[in-house]
Design a protein around this motif. Structure first.
Motif: not given
Length: 282
Positions: A89-91, A94-104, A207-211, A280-281
């Motif tokens: 859900s956080i991924a 969050i902004g598209p450029r950070f999605k992969s960062l979250i999952m990695l 991160w805080n905005r995504a939460l 789901v991603l």
């Protein structure tokens, strides 16, 4: 350098043989009163290491740092880990450029200083049993010193390692490499908008905005929680403590045990859960 300029500032202009046990005790007691026990412990360990070296070099006859428990004092601050559903859900929020960062970070266990120094040359595909996955080589980390980014070896000798990512992340990594990262082998995987290293405060804001957008309001849930999630779920998948040490890049059992949290085993399906949620991603 930061510790020397802040918590150890009272000792900077003192001759080593003029530092007394009573001075150390008074300094440490006052520092602990501020409530920052973890910071106090880090400063104490650095001071103790300097004075131990002075003893070894016959500059001092005895180390005045002998406060019991000061090396391992912590604030007891709550560290919360997300569920597998919450990671996704956080991924997705969050902004598209950070999605992969979250999952990695969640399924690779990288420190922020490591993942923000990863470059295209550090990621290589491998094939096993007809499936393609990725291995990430960690051999550098970046830190901010006096407002400048410094790239050096990672945190410890154990931190230099190869991290195998689950097959379920292959399509995500493919998309990121071919759509977001320049072909230059030196290109950062997760740069700032200007192309430099990603500042921690910039990611914290995202991160805080995504939460908030995901409706997640757990106390103690920070980007570092993803490393705790990684350690916990890799352990649930059957990894032993020595395997966890090697995978997370920690040099002691006690260090790696900090990343193991109580979970509901019946509800936790770890990597199988991730595979089931590939679609789901977004």
């Amino acid at each position: 350098r930061r510790i020397l300029k802040t918590n150890l500032k009272p000792f900077l202009k003192k001759e080593l043989d003029h530092i007394t046990k009573s001075q150390v005790q008074e300094w440490y007691a006052n520092l602990v009163k501020t409530g920052k026990k973890t910071s106090a412990s880090k400063a104490y360990k650095l001071l103790s290491a300097v004075l131990k070296r002075a003893v070894d070099d016959d500059i001092l006859t005895k180390n005045p740092c002998n406060i019991r428990g000061a090396h391992s004092a912590t604030t007891g601050k709550l560290v919360c880990i997300p569920t597998a559903d919450e990671v996704i859900s956080i991924a997705n929020h969050i902004g598209p450029r950070f999605k992969s960062l979250i999952m990695l970070a969640a399924y690779g266990g990288f420190r922020f200083s490591e993942i923000t120094e990863l470059r295209r040359k550090d990621v290589r595909p491998i094939e096993q049993d007809g499936c393609v996955s990725y291995v990430v080589k960690v051999e550098r980390a970046v830190t901010s010193v006096d407002g400048q980014y410094v790239v050096d070896k990672p945190k410890s000798e154990m931190s230099a390692r190869d991290v195998s990512l689950p097959v379920a992340l292959t399509s995500l990594v493919n998309d990121h490499l071919f759509n977001e990262v320049p072909e230059d082998p030196e290109a950062l995987l997760f740069p700032s908008p200007s192309g430099e290293h990603l500042p921690h405060y910039v990611f914290i804001k995202a991160w805080n905005r995504a939460l908030e957008n995901a409706g997640i309001s757990k106390a103690g849930l920070t980007p570092h929680s993803l490393r705790h999630f990684a350690g916990t779920h890799y352990h649930l998948a059957g990894a032993t403590l020595p395997e966890l040490m090697a995978w997370l890049g920690d040099s002691s059992i006690s260090a790696v045990q900090r990343y193991l949290h109580v979970t509901d085993r019946a509800a936790s399906v770890s990597y199988t859960h991730l595979r089931a949620h590939e679609t789901v991603l977004d």
